[in-house]
Write an enzyme that holds these catalytic residues in place. Structure first.
Site, PDB file in Angstrom:
ATOM      1  N   ASP A 107      -4.952  -8.653  -3.019  1.00  0.00           N
ATOM      2  CA  ASP A 107      -5.194  -8.332  -1.613  1.00  0.00           C
ATOM      3  C   ASP A 107      -6.448  -8.983  -1.044  1.00  0.00           C
ATOM      4  OD1 ASP A 107      -5.067  -7.188   0.875  1.00  0.00           O
ATOM      5  OD2 ASP A 107      -5.131  -5.118   0.225  1.00  0.00           O
ATOM      6  N   HIS A 127       0.833  -1.220   0.000  1.00  0.00           N
ATOM      7  CA  HIS A 127       0.000   0.000   0.000  1.00  0.00           C
ATOM      8  C   HIS A 127       0.870   1.274   0.000  1.00  0.00           C
ATOM      9  CE1 HIS A 127      -3.340  -2.662   0.503  1.00  0.00           C
ATOM     10  NE2 HIS A 127      -2.979  -3.010   1.711  1.00  0.00           N
TER      11      HIS A 127
HETATM   12 ZN   LIG Z   1      -3.248  -6.936   2.808  1.00  0.00          ZN
END
Ligand SMILES: [Zn+2]
Length: 459
Positions: A327, A276
């Site tokens: 994810d 991220h």
């Molecule tokens: Zn993650």
């Protein structure tokens, strides 16, 4: 070696094939033991070659929590207060509470089948669900890792297993919450978990095992340094700066922002993947690019969770590397991850072709090449179609209307921005053809098993 994963031999012939230095024509690819033994552009097809019109290298998926595939779509109802990552996480914790190792194996197998069908050939499984429903260790502390490895064996996907160290509920070594009991290890437990994960992973043909401190929230500074020492050349993955609350909490704890703190206190290098890294100042962005760490970007999940947008333009200008990950597995689609990565930039910066690396360059081709190189590096392998590498190849249907009469980089652009996964015909992983006509060979069985697991988990 598990059935269905054994590397095959033989030869493939492609009219168009995306090689490390660009599109090749009339390329013969010889396979041996699951690897690429020879690549011959400008060749003539030989008797016995399996012929295809167009091929691309398989794409690494650098960040997955496979079990979350089971709750895709279940957190899309508005709650009584402001919905956020944190309310999503509460739903995820409730879902996780019931899962057995066999449930995890079946849900992960479906996720991996879907990844292969969408053009991902290796997955970085950021695996943090370790213990039984009461939070007790299984007799084999890595039983859940074994379930993930079994899913990789059954589906045939390449595996970079990232067992996660999760010890605390928040900055400053806060004690874990009851809902986190299934994730928790101390350093001694983690060292045993890693040893046993290695044993499980050795049953796969080309697995890699890395280490993964969950986040700066979930490990202490001492643990982070111990873990970096334990890594000994393995990939190191960490969630970081995904949420503004995490940035605020880190500032309150240390006076520094998460990426700033990490780069100041730990020797982050090109073995690291910062997953991220959404919320960074310009100075952090420059410093992260200089460290050599790969940015693990998960555009579909980051959009679904309302995380924000990674400062990709400044990061690329500073020489940063990136890859993509599915994810939360809310939607598994390689082309869609690349497309959304670009579209996020277009919408905020009000421009076009933001990720092309210069005038006249193709955005789809540069996105594809960037995510291939960065994703493979993050997963501890080399990517692409070259001698000695695992034969991980996808073929596209050039009769798909969105690919009609396309040549060279226009194929990649049209795949990423127009056709997407609907143009994928076959997928070879470690030399074995697992997908044909866009369908994985075990899809029907896995969907049946998955339905039975979900019936129980959702009831
Ligand atoms: Zn993650």
């Amino acid at each position: 070696m598990p059935k269905g994963v054994a590397g095959s031999s033989g030869s493939l012939f492609f009219d168009h094939l995306l090689l490390p230095d660009g599109w090749g024509r009339n390329v013969r690819v010889a396979l041996a033991g699951g690897r690429i033994a020879a690549v011959e552009p400008g060749a003539r097809p030989a008797a016995g070659d399996e012929r295809h019109r167009c091929g691309l290298p398989g794409m690494p998926n650098l960040h997955s929590h496979a079990f979350q595939r089971g709750m895709a779509g279940l957190a899309e109802r508005r709650g009584p207060t402001d919905d956020s990552f944190w309310t999503w996480r509460d739903i995820m914790y409730r879902f996780v509470d019931r899962m057995t190792p066999d449930d995890v194996r079946i849900i992960a197998t479906l996720a991996y089948v879907e990844m292969l069908e969408s053009g991902f050939s290796r997955v970085g499984e950021f695996h943090y669900l370790h213990h039984d429903r009461e939070g007790r260790r299984f007799a084999d502390i890595a039983e859940m890792c074994g379930a993930i490895v079994a899913a990789a064996a059954d589906s045939g996907i390449g595996m970079t297993l990232l067992p996660v160290l999760y010890s605390h509920a928040g900055f400053g070594a806060q004690p874990p919450q009851p809902a986190q009991a299934r994730f928790i290890n101390d350093m001694d437990g983690y060292a045993r978990l890693l040893d046993r994960a290695d044993v499980h992973a050795r049953t796969l043909p080309d697995a890699v095992v890395g280490v993964a401190p969950h986040s700066l929230r979930a490990v202490s500074p001492d643990q982070l340094r111990d873990l970096a020492a334990l890594a000994k050349g393995r990939p190191v993955h960490i969630h970081i700066a995904e949420q503004l609350k995490e940035v605020d909490d880190c500032l309150a704890w240390s006076g520094q922002r998460p990426v700033e703190w990490l780069l100041d206190h730990v020797d982050v290098d090109d073995r690291w993947c910062l997953v991220h890294a959404t919320h960074m100042t310009d100075a952090e962005t420059q410093a992260m690019a200089r460290s050599g760490a790969v940015a693990g970007l998960c555009p579909i999940t980051e959009a679904n969770l309302g995380d924000g947008l990674f400062p990709v333009e400044a990061f690329l200008e500073a020489g940063g590397r990136y890859g993509v990950g599915s994810d939360s597995n809310i939607l598994i689609d390689c082309a869609e991850e690349l497309r959304l990565l670009e579209y996020g930039q277009r919408l905020t910066r009000r421009g076009r072709n933001m990720m092309a690396r210069g005038a006249g360059r193709s955005t789809g081709a540069d996105l594809h090449a960037g995510a291939l190189a960065g994703g493979a590096a993050a997963l501890g392998v080399a990517g692409g179609i070259a001698v000695g590498l695992s034969a991980d190849i996808i073929s596209l249907d050039l009769d798909h209307p969105s690919l009609a009469h396309r040549q060279d980089d226009a194929i990649t652009d049209s795949f990423v921005f127009a056709a997407g996964r609907s143009a994928i015909d076959c997928v070879w992983r470690h030399g074995t053809k697992l997908v044909r006509g866009g369908r994985h060979r075990i899809r029907d069985r896995v969907v049946r098993d998955y339905g039975r697991v979900l019936e129980r988990l959702i009831a």
